[in-house]
Design an enzyme around this catalytic site. Structure first.
Site, PDB file in Angstrom:
ATOM      1  N   ASP A   1     -57.704 -41.478  -2.259  1.00  0.00           N
ATOM      2  CA  ASP A   1     -57.451 -40.305  -3.086  1.00  0.00           C
ATOM      3  C   ASP A   1     -56.528 -40.630  -4.252  1.00  0.00           C
ATOM      4  O   ASP A   1     -55.555 -41.385  -4.108  1.00  0.00           O
ATOM      5  CB  ASP A   1     -56.813 -39.226  -2.190  1.00  0.00           C
ATOM      6  CG  ASP A   1     -56.512 -37.948  -2.930  1.00  0.00           C
ATOM      7  OD1 ASP A   1     -57.468 -37.259  -3.326  1.00  0.00           O
ATOM      8  OD2 ASP A   1     -55.310 -37.632  -3.118  1.00  0.00           O
TER       9      ASP A   1
ATOM     10  N   GLU B   1     -61.501 -42.510  -5.619  1.00  0.00           N
ATOM     11  CA  GLU B   1     -61.574 -41.269  -6.382  1.00  0.00           C
ATOM     12  C   GLU B   1     -60.938 -41.555  -7.736  1.00  0.00           C
ATOM     13  O   GLU B   1     -59.716 -41.584  -7.882  1.00  0.00           O
ATOM     14  CB  GLU B   1     -60.841 -40.121  -5.698  1.00  0.00           C
ATOM     15  CG  GLU B   1     -61.072 -38.816  -6.451  1.00  0.00           C
ATOM     16  CD  GLU B   1     -59.950 -37.799  -6.326  1.00  0.00           C
ATOM     17  OE1 GLU B   1     -60.202 -36.633  -6.652  1.00  0.00           O
ATOM     18  OE2 GLU B   1     -58.830 -38.175  -5.944  1.00  0.00           O
TER      19      GLU B   1
END
Length: 588
Positions: free
Chosen positions: A243, A307
């Site tokens: 993330d 991401e």
């Protein structure tokens, strides 16, 4: 999570399912991992992800197994047969770690456990083992940019200026004359700095104040996070979706970010900020290579997904590493960025991607937990089901790895809250009504027409069930051969059976303003994909010199008609929003 920040700027702002009984025997995760490589149809030779169909599961919303209104790990296990029936090769599960749930799990307070809300470590082990038995790989979401402010590391860090973990986070004195060290804004609020009265310094947070950023310049932080990765890899996970990797490092000099002319959606005073000095720093790309080396300790089949939201498609290349030694599969949000269904725009985005990645696997995405669903974002309100089928076929036939978001296979819609009192997402509460937050794309999975769409036996699910769930759900669509779900399953089967769609090169065909057409080819097979992205019938004329001169094609799949028809490349008639795959007939 960074995808949400970029999306705000770019967008203006069961039937066939079986439950796993508690008494079901368990295999150690290691045995399950060994079993997954034993079958030739798993394509265990790297890169397996180039052929895989991925499915993102927003854990809170997939299936509630214990009746508390929130989805959980055992809920995923109970639906593995459904996922296997879809043809899913890998699932990506959003965070399940202990968390205060300020950002619904992206604020981690313990990296090596499972939040009781979602189950136990034993439940996760069973999920991994059962997924592997069905030849489904498990990718877990790992939040490495920041922790929760309730994590023991941060509690120690804020206890005093001389605590050994003080430098595990980013602390600074006030600016001369007082106030935050600089003018950096947070993605989710006005300032990226929060004052801590106990030690009279500010700490930095790219996201919410409850999500302080880790200091990746500290080798102890790096070592601790590498050990977290090893902990989960030993338990059998097949890789990570990391993330917010673009925000790992910040400018040492704290240079101020430039402001943009437009305001933040929902604010009359806050201007959007260009995150020039707290995203995309050069140190990030060196760290990506070190993260890859940790994963490689566990073999070549373990996967790192990033991401990342590069400002230009061409910048995506950097995330693979100069020697292909960083991320194997950085997310490619080029199609998700499209504001409308436009053949010229999609053609250009795919061309740019192909030029950038130059044969490497790429990940195409149209929907996720941070952005409104493609079904209605790209739909026209009249032909949405046809458009949903077109988008499905496009993702499954481009030269890339498709990522589907749970419910995308049945055409779930974005259903934002109607009143501020209903909002669960903190950013929606702060900037209502111009920004209603992300609740609309996170509503519970629609399994049946029964109470709460079959998602939970609780009186109240954590988010409301969309009103359309009674007509659009897995149970109904699985019995309708013309449904989006049936089309999804057929398209996956076609992809699996086609050497050209799995391994073929990509070439754009023509420049029709309404139709996206392309060729996928290997020596033994040539497939032609035609996608009418307009509400009008179209007649496409393709030049057969682009695949060897054969003019006769056979229809292998269509969203508007039965397969098997013979078609001449000189004139391919398409219904409005028809999506079709045709195979070149050799020797015609």
């Amino acid at each position: 999570m960074l995808a949400f920040a970029a999306a705000l700027a770019l967008l203006g702002a069961a039937a066939g399912c079986s439950s796993a009984p508690a008494s079901q025997p368990e295999d150690p995760a290691g045995a399950a991992t060994a079993a997954i490589g034993a079958r030739s149809d798993l394509r265990s030779q790297p890169p397996w992800w180039a052929h895989a169909v991925f499915y993102e599961i927003y854990l809170r919303s997939f299936y509630d197994s214990n009746g508390d209104g929130v989805g959980d790990l055992n809920g995923i296990t109970a639906k593995l047969d459904y996922l296997a029936g879809l043809g899913i090769d890998a699932i990506w599960i959003t965070p399940f770690y202990p968390s205060p749930q300020v950002d619904f799990g992206y604020d981690v307070s313990d990296y090596e456990n499972v939040d009781p809300m979602f189950g136990t470590l034993a439940d996760l082990d069973r999920l991994i083992a059962q997924a592997h038995r069905r030849h489904i790989r498990v990718i877990t979401d790992l939040v490495i940019n920041h922790t929760s402010d309730q994590h023991p590391w941060f509690r120690e860090s804020r206890s005093s200026r001389d605590n050994p973990k003080r430098s595990w986070y980013v602390w600074h004195d006030a600016a001369p004359g007082g106030g935050p060290p600089n003018t950096w804004a947070s993605v989710f609020g006005p300032s990226a700095w929060t004052y801590d009265a106990r030690t009279a310094q500010y700490y930095y947070h790219f996201f919410y104040p409850q999500q302080p950023d880790l200091n990746w310049r500290n080798p102890q932080v790096e070592s601790a996070m590498f050990d977290v990765m090893r902990f989960w890899l030993r338990r059998g996970v097949d890789g990570f979706r990391l993330d917010a990797v673009d925000a790992l490092f910040e400018d040492r000099a704290l240079r101020p970010n430039p402001y943009e002319a437009r305001l933040r959606p929902g604010s009359a005073t806050e201007h959007q900020q260009h995150f020039k000095y707290n995203e995309y720093q050069p140190e990030n790309f060196e760290e990506f290579r070190r993260l890859r080396r940790v994963v490689q300790e566990f073999g070549p089949d373990r996967l790192l997904i990033a991401e990342t939201y590069p400002r230009r498609i061409g910048d995506l290349r950097r995330y693979y590493g100069a020697q292909d030694d960083a991320f194997q599969l950085p997310f490619n949000f080029a199609l998700l960025r499209a504001a409308s269904l436009d053949a010229a725009s999609f053609r250009a985005r795919v061309r740019q991607t192909e030029w950038t990645v130059r044969g490497r696997p790429t990940a195409y995405v149209l929907s996720n937990h941070d952005t409104p669903r493609a079904y209605d974002r790209l739909g026209d309100g009249k032909h949405d089901e046809q458009i949903a089928k077109l988008l499905t076929l496009m993702l499954l036939t481009l030269r890339g790895t498709p990522f589907f978001y749970y419910g995308e296979e049945i055409g779930m819609q974005t259903t934002p809250p109607q009143h501020r009192a209903e909002v669960r997402d903190p950013v929606g509460k702060l900037y209502w009504p111009a920004n209603k937050g992300r609740d609309g794309e996170r509503t519970p999975m629609q399994w049946s027409a029964g109470p709460n769409a079959g998602f939970t036996s609780a009186a109240q699910p954590w988010l409301p069930i969309p009103p359309g769930a009674r007509a659009r759900n897995v149970d109904i669509e699985s019995r309708d051969p013309s449904s989006i779900l049936s089309f999804f399953e057929e398209a996956v089967r076609l992809r699996r059976a086609s050497p050209a769609l799995l391994d073929g090169d990509y070439r754009t065909l023509g420049d029709d303003p309404r139709v996206l057409a392309y060729r996928r080819r290997v020596a033994s097979q040539t497939m032609i994909v035609v996608l009418n992205m307009s509400s009008h019938a179209a007649a496409v004329r393709l030049d057969p010199s682009g695949w060897g001169g054969e003019t006769e094609l056979v229809l292998r799949m269509s969203s508007a008609r039965a397969q098997g028809a013979r078609v001449n490349a000189a004139r391919i008639s398409l219904a409005p929003y028809e999506a079709a795959v045709l195979e070149v007939v050799k020797g015609s």
